[in-house]
Enzyme design. Structure first.
Site, PDB file in Angstrom:
ATOM      1  N   ARG A   5      -1.676  -7.400   4.843  1.00  0.00           N
ATOM      2  CA  ARG A   5      -2.934  -8.131   4.618  1.00  0.00           C
ATOM      3  C   ARG A   5      -2.688  -9.600   4.243  1.00  0.00           C
ATOM      4  O   ARG A   5      -3.524 -10.457   4.497  1.00  0.00           O
ATOM      5  CB  ARG A   5      -3.736  -7.423   3.514  1.00  0.00           C
ATOM      6  CG  ARG A   5      -5.202  -7.874   3.391  1.00  0.00           C
ATOM      7  CD  ARG A   5      -5.929  -6.985   2.394  1.00  0.00           C
ATOM      8  NE  ARG A   5      -7.363  -7.247   2.273  1.00  0.00           N
ATOM      9  CZ  ARG A   5      -7.954  -7.564   1.132  1.00  0.00           C
ATOM     10  NH1 ARG A   5      -7.258  -7.681   0.027  1.00  0.00           N
ATOM     11  NH2 ARG A   5      -9.273  -7.769   1.098  1.00  0.00           N
ATOM     12  N   VAL A  62     -13.030 -11.497   3.412  1.00  0.00           N
ATOM     13  CA  VAL A  62     -12.459 -10.286   4.015  1.00  0.00           C
ATOM     14  C   VAL A  62     -12.859  -9.165   3.058  1.00  0.00           C
ATOM     15  O   VAL A  62     -12.757  -9.298   1.844  1.00  0.00           O
ATOM     16  CB  VAL A  62     -10.920 -10.383   4.200  1.00  0.00           C
ATOM     17  CG1 VAL A  62     -10.200 -10.793   2.924  1.00  0.00           C
ATOM     18  CG2 VAL A  62     -10.343  -9.061   4.709  1.00  0.00           C
ATOM     19  N   SER A  63     -13.348  -8.054   3.641  1.00  0.00           N
ATOM     20  CA  SER A  63     -13.890  -6.981   2.808  1.00  0.00           C
ATOM     21  C   SER A  63     -12.784  -6.258   2.040  1.00  0.00           C
ATOM     22  O   SER A  63     -11.600  -6.405   2.314  1.00  0.00           O
ATOM     23  CB  SER A  63     -14.669  -5.973   3.656  1.00  0.00           C
ATOM     24  OG  SER A  63     -15.573  -6.649   4.500  1.00  0.00           O
ATOM     25  N   LYS A  64     -13.249  -5.453   1.045  1.00  0.00           N
ATOM     26  CA  LYS A  64     -12.359  -4.668   0.199  1.00  0.00           C
ATOM     27  C   LYS A  64     -11.596  -3.627   1.054  1.00  0.00           C
ATOM     28  O   LYS A  64     -12.221  -2.910   1.848  1.00  0.00           O
ATOM     29  CB  LYS A  64     -13.309  -3.934  -0.752  1.00  0.00           C
ATOM     30  CG  LYS A  64     -12.812  -3.472  -2.031  1.00  0.00           C
ATOM     31  CD  LYS A  64     -13.994  -2.929  -2.814  1.00  0.00           C
ATOM     32  CE  LYS A  64     -13.414  -2.003  -3.854  1.00  0.00           C
ATOM     33  NZ  LYS A  64     -14.310  -1.629  -4.878  1.00  0.00           N
ATOM     34  N   PRO A  65     -10.278  -3.508   0.901  1.00  0.00           N
ATOM     35  CA  PRO A  65      -9.528  -2.546   1.729  1.00  0.00           C
ATOM     36  C   PRO A  65     -10.046  -1.110   1.642  1.00  0.00           C
ATOM     37  O   PRO A  65     -10.113  -0.418   2.668  1.00  0.00           O
ATOM     38  CB  PRO A  65      -8.101  -2.653   1.182  1.00  0.00           C
ATOM     39  CG  PRO A  65      -8.027  -4.030   0.624  1.00  0.00           C
ATOM     40  CD  PRO A  65      -9.384  -4.361   0.096  1.00  0.00           C
TER      41      PRO A  65
END
Ligand code: SAM
Length: 231
Positions: free
Chosen positions: A41, A67-70
């Protein structure tokens, strides 16, 4: 995939910890968990937030976007389950991180982003990992990408006032569409499955918050933050 990027020792331990964190959110599918090991990431986020790349948190990627939460992205993959023969349409390329995860599980990803600079950055991150089954386009994803339709999987990473008809039209029989729908401040996460002419709609989460989908079937670009005015 370039081994140098994968084995950057500064990040290996952090990545393992992130996978444990994702697992603690109920994602047990090994194939999905391994994707977070295969896609570093830190290559997808700007230098300034790189040290936080393996936190289970959304991170700023510039241009007012995130960028969204994994763990949320892992949940999306668990719900959508793209298969190796599936064509995926992604709306909102952003950093390209989810694009990479999708690319490793599907035949081809078609991803649309309205901010040209983000699309360019995503392309170089994907290239650095030799991920070549991704087509990127700069434009309004609220109208989809008709040329390569139909898609078995459509995922929208931005919040829409309603489900764009254009996306429903581009969904294959048996296909799954995931989209946050609601106001600019809060949305429900909706899954739509096409069964022939029927569209089966299910609410998976009653409250989530995504950045707005701006465009013809999204929100107006001029509407200020917090405004609920659709375009
Ligand atoms: N999944 C992405 C990732 O892994 O980085 C995060 C995407 S971010 C939450 C949402 C993205 O949708 C932003 O980059 C934003 O510019 C983009 N976006 C908003 N409206 C759009 C539209 N109509 N067409 C294409 N992209 C759009």
């Amino acid at each position: 995939m370039e081994p140098e990027a994968l084995n950057d020792l500064r990040f290996v331990g952090y990545r393992r910890r992130l996978i444990e964190e994702i697992r603690s959110h109920g994602i047990e599918d090994l194939e999905i968990l391994q994707l977070f090991d295969r896609v570093p990431r830190h290559l997808f986020v700007p230098e300034g937030v790189r040290v936080r790349a393996y936190e289970d948190a959304p991170l700023p990627i510039g241009y007012g976007q995130t960028v969204s939460k994994p763990s949320l992205q892992a949940l999306l993959l668990q719900i959508l389950r793209p298969g190796s023969r599936d064509r995926v349409l992604e709306i909102g390329t952003g950093s390209g991180f989810l694009t990479a995860l999708l690319a490793l599980t599907s035949e081809r990803v078609f991803s649309v982003e309205r901010v040209r600079e983000l699309s360019t950055r995503a392309r170089s991150a994907l290239d650095s990992l030799a991920i070549s089954n991704v087509a990127l386009m700069v434009g309004d994803g609220s109208i989809g990408w008709r040329k390569f339709a139909p898609y078995q999987v459509i995922t929208v990473s931005a919040a829409s006032p309603s489900i764009p008809q254009a996306l429903l039209d581009q969904l294959a029989d048996g296909g799954r569409l995931l989209i946050p729908v609601g106001t600019r401040k809060a949305q429900e996460l909706i899954l739509v499955r096409r069964e022939g002419k029927e569209l089966v709609r299910e609410t998976l989460r009653d409250r989530c918050t995504f950045v707005p989908l701006l465009g013809q079937y999204g929100w107006s670009d001029e509407a200020g933050p917090g405004s609920d005015r659709p375009s």
